[in-house]
Every structure is written in structure tokens, then in C-alpha cells.
Scaffold this motif. Structure first.
Motif, PDB file in Angstrom:
ATOM      1  N   ALA A 336       8.049  -0.437 -33.438  1.00  0.00           N
ATOM      2  CA  ALA A 336       8.397   0.828 -34.072  1.00  0.00           C
ATOM      3  C   ALA A 336       8.163   0.681 -35.563  1.00  0.00           C
ATOM      4  O   ALA A 336       8.351  -0.405 -36.127  1.00  0.00           O
ATOM      5  CB  ALA A 336       9.852   1.200 -33.803  1.00  0.00           C
ATOM      6  N   SER A 337       7.730   1.752 -36.197  1.00  0.00           N
ATOM      7  CA  SER A 337       7.550   1.757 -37.649  1.00  0.00           C
ATOM      8  C   SER A 337       7.907   3.145 -38.160  1.00  0.00           C
ATOM      9  O   SER A 337       7.951   4.113 -37.405  1.00  0.00           O
ATOM     10  CB  SER A 337       6.111   1.384 -38.031  1.00  0.00           C
ATOM     11  N   CYS A 338       8.168   3.227 -39.457  1.00  0.00           N
ATOM     12  CA  CYS A 338       8.546   4.525 -40.018  1.00  0.00           C
ATOM     13  C   CYS A 338       7.965   4.667 -41.418  1.00  0.00           C
ATOM     14  O   CYS A 338       7.644   3.681 -42.090  1.00  0.00           O
ATOM     15  CB  CYS A 338      10.066   4.696 -40.052  1.00  0.00           C
ATOM     16  N   SER A 339       7.838   5.906 -41.828  1.00  0.00           N
ATOM     17  CA  SER A 339       7.297   6.191 -43.156  1.00  0.00           C
ATOM     18  C   SER A 339       8.149   7.244 -43.857  1.00  0.00           C
ATOM     19  O   SER A 339       8.855   8.036 -43.218  1.00  0.00           O
ATOM     20  CB  SER A 339       5.834   6.624 -43.080  1.00  0.00           C
ATOM     21  N   PHE A 340       8.039   7.269 -45.185  1.00  0.00           N
ATOM     22  CA  PHE A 340       9.042   7.907 -46.029  1.00  0.00           C
ATOM     23  C   PHE A 340       8.854   9.414 -46.167  1.00  0.00           C
ATOM     24  O   PHE A 340       9.581  10.207 -45.571  1.00  0.00           O
ATOM     25  CB  PHE A 340       9.030   7.215 -47.392  1.00  0.00           C
ATOM     26  N   TYR A 341       7.902   9.838 -46.979  1.00  0.00           N
ATOM     27  CA  TYR A 341       7.823  11.254 -47.334  1.00  0.00           C
ATOM     28  C   TYR A 341       7.401  12.147 -46.166  1.00  0.00           C
ATOM     29  O   TYR A 341       7.727  13.338 -46.146  1.00  0.00           O
ATOM     30  CB  TYR A 341       6.885  11.460 -48.516  1.00  0.00           C
ATOM     31  N   ASP A 342       6.673  11.598 -45.185  1.00  0.00           N
ATOM     32  CA  ASP A 342       6.349  12.401 -44.006  1.00  0.00           C
ATOM     33  C   ASP A 342       7.417  12.282 -42.925  1.00  0.00           C
ATOM     34  O   ASP A 342       7.249  12.795 -41.827  1.00  0.00           O
ATOM     35  CB  ASP A 342       4.969  12.037 -43.450  1.00  0.00           C
ATOM     36  N   HIS A 343       8.523  11.588 -43.231  1.00  0.00           N
ATOM     37  CA  HIS A 343       9.696  11.386 -42.368  1.00  0.00           C
ATOM     38  C   HIS A 343       9.291  11.229 -40.902  1.00  0.00           C
ATOM     39  O   HIS A 343       9.674  12.007 -40.028  1.00  0.00           O
ATOM     40  CB  HIS A 343      10.740  12.517 -42.543  1.00  0.00           C
ATOM     41  N   LYS A 344       8.533  10.164 -40.662  1.00  0.00           N
ATOM     42  CA  LYS A 344       7.983   9.936 -39.335  1.00  0.00           C
ATOM     43  C   LYS A 344       8.415   8.584 -38.786  1.00  0.00           C
ATOM     44  O   LYS A 344       8.358   7.561 -39.469  1.00  0.00           O
ATOM     45  CB  LYS A 344       6.456  10.000 -39.379  1.00  0.00           C
ATOM     46  N   LEU A 345       8.858   8.587 -37.527  1.00  0.00           N
ATOM     47  CA  LEU A 345       9.162   7.379 -36.773  1.00  0.00           C
ATOM     48  C   LEU A 345       8.157   7.283 -35.635  1.00  0.00           C
ATOM     49  O   LEU A 345       7.993   8.239 -34.870  1.00  0.00           O
ATOM     50  CB  LEU A 345      10.593   7.446 -36.222  1.00  0.00           C
ATOM     51  N   CYS A 346       7.487   6.142 -35.521  1.00  0.00           N
ATOM     52  CA  CYS A 346       6.437   5.978 -34.519  1.00  0.00           C
ATOM     53  C   CYS A 346       6.729   4.798 -33.604  1.00  0.00           C
ATOM     54  O   CYS A 346       7.176   3.734 -34.056  1.00  0.00           O
ATOM     55  CB  CYS A 346       5.076   5.748 -35.177  1.00  0.00           C
ATOM     56  N   LEU A 347       6.450   4.997 -32.333  1.00  0.00           N
ATOM     57  CA  LEU A 347       6.506   3.938 -31.326  1.00  0.00           C
ATOM     58  C   LEU A 347       5.071   3.652 -30.897  1.00  0.00           C
ATOM     59  O   LEU A 347       4.337   4.579 -30.544  1.00  0.00           O
ATOM     60  CB  LEU A 347       7.342   4.414 -30.137  1.00  0.00           C
ATOM     61  N   TRP A 348       4.662   2.385 -30.954  1.00  0.00           N
ATOM     62  CA  TRP A 348       3.274   2.048 -30.626  1.00  0.00           C
ATOM     63  C   TRP A 348       3.191   0.697 -29.941  1.00  0.00           C
ATOM     64  O   TRP A 348       4.150  -0.049 -29.901  1.00  0.00           O
ATOM     65  CB  TRP A 348       2.381   2.097 -31.861  1.00  0.00           C
ATOM     66  N   ASN A 349       2.023   0.427 -29.353  1.00  0.00           N
ATOM     67  CA  ASN A 349       1.866  -0.810 -28.592  1.00  0.00           C
ATOM     68  C   ASN A 349       0.693  -1.627 -29.100  1.00  0.00           C
ATOM     69  O   ASN A 349      -0.196  -1.124 -29.770  1.00  0.00           O
ATOM     70  CB  ASN A 349       1.746  -0.527 -27.097  1.00  0.00           C
ATOM     71  N   LEU A 350       0.707  -2.894 -28.752  1.00  0.00           N
ATOM     72  CA  LEU A 350      -0.314  -3.846 -29.150  1.00  0.00           C
ATOM     73  C   LEU A 350      -0.692  -4.661 -27.926  1.00  0.00           C
ATOM     74  O   LEU A 350       0.170  -5.266 -27.287  1.00  0.00           O
ATOM     75  CB  LEU A 350       0.223  -4.761 -30.255  1.00  0.00           C
ATOM     76  N   ASN A 351      -1.983  -4.680 -27.606  1.00  0.00           N
ATOM     77  CA  ASN A 351      -2.453  -5.445 -26.460  1.00  0.00           C
ATOM     78  C   ASN A 351      -2.278  -6.928 -26.716  1.00  0.00           C
ATOM     79  O   ASN A 351      -2.696  -7.442 -27.761  1.00  0.00           O
ATOM     80  CB  ASN A 351      -3.932  -5.120 -26.193  1.00  0.00           C
ATOM     81  N   LYS A 352      -1.681  -7.641 -25.779  1.00  0.00           N
ATOM     82  CA  LYS A 352      -1.420  -9.061 -25.946  1.00  0.00           C
ATOM     83  C   LYS A 352      -2.686  -9.892 -26.092  1.00  0.00           C
ATOM     84  O   LYS A 352      -2.661 -10.993 -26.632  1.00  0.00           O
ATOM     85  CB  LYS A 352      -0.576  -9.579 -24.783  1.00  0.00           C
ATOM     86  N   GLN A 353      -3.799  -9.374 -25.602  1.00  0.00           N
ATOM     87  CA  GLN A 353      -5.059 -10.101 -25.707  1.00  0.00           C
ATOM     88  C   GLN A 353      -5.534 -10.227 -27.158  1.00  0.00           C
ATOM     89  O   GLN A 353      -6.388 -11.068 -27.462  1.00  0.00           O
ATOM     90  CB  GLN A 353      -6.129  -9.428 -24.857  1.00  0.00           C
ATOM     91  N   LEU A 354      -4.970  -9.408 -28.041  1.00  0.00           N
ATOM     92  CA  LEU A 354      -5.361  -9.492 -29.454  1.00  0.00           C
ATOM     93  C   LEU A 354      -4.751 -10.685 -30.151  1.00  0.00           C
ATOM     94  O   LEU A 354      -5.186 -11.067 -31.245  1.00  0.00           O
ATOM     95  CB  LEU A 354      -4.952  -8.216 -30.176  1.00  0.00           C
ATOM     96  N   LEU A 355      -3.726 -11.306 -29.566  1.00  0.00           N
ATOM     97  CA  LEU A 355      -2.994 -12.376 -30.237  1.00  0.00           C
ATOM     98  C   LEU A 355      -3.339 -13.739 -29.658  1.00  0.00           C
ATOM     99  O   LEU A 355      -3.756 -13.852 -28.514  1.00  0.00           O
ATOM    100  CB  LEU A 355      -1.489 -12.123 -30.125  1.00  0.00           C
TER     101      LEU A 355
END
Length: 355
Positions: A336-355
Motif C-alpha cells: 500500500a502507498s499513499c500520496s499527499f495533495y491528491d489524497h490517494k491511497l493505493c493497493l498494488w501488487n508485485l510479481n515475485k519473479q521480479l525479486l
């Protein structure tokens, strides 16, 4: 480098600056988002009564299909503007998950997450330690695995650090000292040794402290060209420490032999407000980079070099908060990540094959 996929996003209404997944078993589907906003009617920027905020508690919905889960807001607490927050890695009062917040009134507050008789998740505030005439900018919990002698370190806008002891149902300020010439943006414990504390400030200094005698720092590193605003000790390798700041560089250090230059560093082209090591993988960290979104970085264990494995670009404003979800599956990590002036909370995923 691959852009990661957004699973779900939320308008937090107020400016969002902090996100933290609960680490406690049976509560790892809960996420908190902290907000901070200056009222438009404020006359002076240092008028603390004009700084509003809230804690928004979310729960993963549709857990049976983790690839398609959503965030459902289940509770909200209106508070003074939140600058930072952290969950304790063990339950405390009445064996409930415990959160500490650093706020615009200079307070460190403790909250418990509990389930009421109607099976609704709620938060309650049970302690506050005020540091007058300052803003509490960051905090961290000591890493002891017992409820006795748990401590919280906090950093403040007047350059001070404070050490709090958490008792059975209260907390007290043990000591306070001046650590930086300007704002002390960040403080963090060593992940295994609770006697060692780190701090970073707007004076461009990154410092280490022995809490048994904090009158003099263990080291005072000036390799950052601008203010230092993020520090975290690696939870799976306490010898590794990540720092970041307004100079747009992520630096990795070996704390066994602090030198003027780090083991490695990487320019992410955005001010580094938060670094978060993966809770299990010692060579992976997530970074919130203000004007340049979020990155997933990997450190090669042979060359020690940092490289970017993914870039998340769904934030149109200052990306301040980021955290790893403790729930995962065989294919993906979730963040999860968030940003300030656009007051946005985001849920996202990362493929394990990238690591």
C-alpha cells in the motif's frame, strides 16, 4: 524495470502521508492510513489548532480471492494531523494490536485495535505523551519480544529526540536530548539492539546513538547533501541500514563499520521520504519517492549494488507513505502507498519473479 499494477485505490479526502499494515497474526488484513492537513482558514503555519487529520482503518475485502481483494474502510478516528505512525510488533494492552502515532501537537499517542461485541473493528486511544512547543515528526518501537521494557523513540521539529517507556497501561518520557540543529525528521532503532538508535535531520546529518549514554553520538555522518528524512534498520539483517533524504539518494550502510561513504547508493530522482525493508527478504526494500512515485529496489548480495526492479507511478502528488502487506500468495507481494495533495491511497501488487 516494470510498472506495478494497481489493485484498488481510495480517495482519503484529507491529505494522506502514512500507511502501515498491521503485523499481528489474525489482524494482518488491517491497514491504517494517516492524514495531515492544514485548514484553509489558518492564519499562521505554526498554528497547531489548524492542523487536522484522521486515522482511517481499512480491512481487506474479498480475502478468499487475494488477487482481487479490495479495501473496505471499517473505522475512522479524527485526530490532530498525523506525521508518522508505527504498529508495535506484539500485542500490548489487553493483548490487542497497538499503534503509536506522532502528531502535529507534539504528542505520541497509543491506540489499540479491538473487535467490539458486534464484531466491528474499532480503535481506541489509551495514552498520550506530549512534548510541548514542537511537532512530533517520526517514531519507532524498540524490538524487544516481551511486554516488559518496551520503548518508543520519537523525533521532533525542534531537533530533539525523546525516549519513552511503555508501561502496562501508560507511557512516560524517560529522557530527551538535542540531536540536530534543525528538524529531526526521522529516528529508528537498530532492529536487534535496542540500545542503538539512529536519527536524521534537516541539518543533513545522519547520526547514531548509544541510549546508555546519549550525551555524545556514536557517529555523525554528513554524506547526505540535503536533509535526511528516512531511516530503517533491516529486520532480517541488523547489520544493514537504509537511509534516504531530500537529495534523492537511497543509501545502504553496514553499521559494523560506519564510514563516510555507504556500501552503495542509488539516485531515484525524487526525495526519499520513506524506506521500508521487506519484512522477510533482506535484500529488498520499498521506497516512497515524493515527486517520483514509489520504487522496489533490490541489493545484489555479491556486488552490493542497488537496482530498481519496479516503479509504481499511479500517484500524481507527493508519495509519502509505503508499506509491505504481511499477506502474500505464491505469485505476488502486496503493498500500500499513499500520496499527499491528491489524497490517494493505493493497493498494488508485485510479481515475485521480479525479486
Amino acid at each position: 524495470m516494470i510498472s506495478s499494477n494497481t489493485i484498488y485505490e481510495v480517495d482519503t479526502v484529507l491529505h494522506a502521508d502514512s500507511v502501515e499494515w498491521c503485523p499481528i497474526n489474525n489482524y494482518q488484513d488491517y491497514l491504517l492510513c494517516g492524514t495531515y492537513q492544514l485548514k484553509s482558514c489558518a492564519i499562521k503555519s505554526d498554528d497547531t489548532d489548524s492542523r487536522i487529520g484522521c486515522l482511517q482503518l481499512y480491512q481487506i475485502d474479498n480475502k478468499s480471492n487475494i488477487e482481487d481483494f479490495k479495501l473496505k474502510q471499517v473505522f475512522q478516528v479524527d485526530v490532530v494531523g498525523v506525521l508518522d505512525m508505527k504498529w508495535c510488533n506484539q500485542p500490548l494492552l489487553e493483548n490487542m494490536p497497538t499503534l503509536a502515532t506522532a502528531d502535529a501537537h507534539g504528542s505520541v499517542k497509543l491506540f489499540s485495535l479491538y473487535i467490539d461485541q458486534h464484531k466491528k473493528a474499532k480503535m481506541k486511544n489509551w495514552c498520550e505523551v506530549l512534548n510541548p512547543n514542537s511537532v512530533a515528526l517520526s517514531l519507532d518501537w524498540s524490538s524487544k519480544q516481551c511486554t516488559k521494557d518496551i520503548q518508543i523513540a520519537a523525533s521532533y521539529s525542534n531537533g530533539n529526540l525523546g525516549l519513552l517507556k511503555v508501561c502496562e497501561s501508560d507511557a512516560v518520557l524517560l529522557q530527551q536530548w538535542n540531536a540536530h540543529g534543525f528538524e529531526a525528521w526521522i529516528t529508528a532503532f537498530n532492529s536487534e539492539n535496542d540500545s542503538v538508535l539512529y536519527s536524521g535531520g534537516d541539518d543533513c546529518c545522519f547520526r547514531g546513538w548509544d541510549l546508555r549514554c546519549p550525551e555524545h553520538s556514536l557517529f555523525n555522518n554528513r554524506s547526505h547533501d540535503m536533509g535526511v528524512c528516512s531511516i530503517q534498520s533491516c529486520p532480517s539483517n541488523s547489520n544493514l541500514l537504509a537511509t534516504g533524504g531530500y537529495d534523492e539518494h537511497v543509501r545502504i550502510w553496514d553499521v559494523r563499520a560506519m564510514r563516510p561513504k555507504p556500501l552503495t547508493n542509488l539516485n531515484v530522482n525524487g526525495g526519499v521520504w520513506r524506506v521500508k525493508w521487506h519484512p522477510k527478504l533482506k535484500d529488498v526494500l520499498a521506497v516512497a519517492c515524493m515527486h517520483n512515485g514509489c520504487f522496489i529496489l533490490h541489493q545484489d548480495q555479491v556486488s552490493l549494488n542497488l537496482c530498481s526492479r519496479a516503479h509504481y507511478t499511479n500517484h500524481q502528488s507527493l508519495a509519502y507513505g509505503i508499506d509491505w502487506c504481511y499477506l502474500e500468495n505464491s505469485v505476488s507481494h502486496f503493498l500500500a502507498s499513499c500520496s499527499f495533495y491528491d489524497h490517494k491511497l493505493c493497493l498494488w501488487n508485485l510479481n515475485k519473479q521480479l525479486l
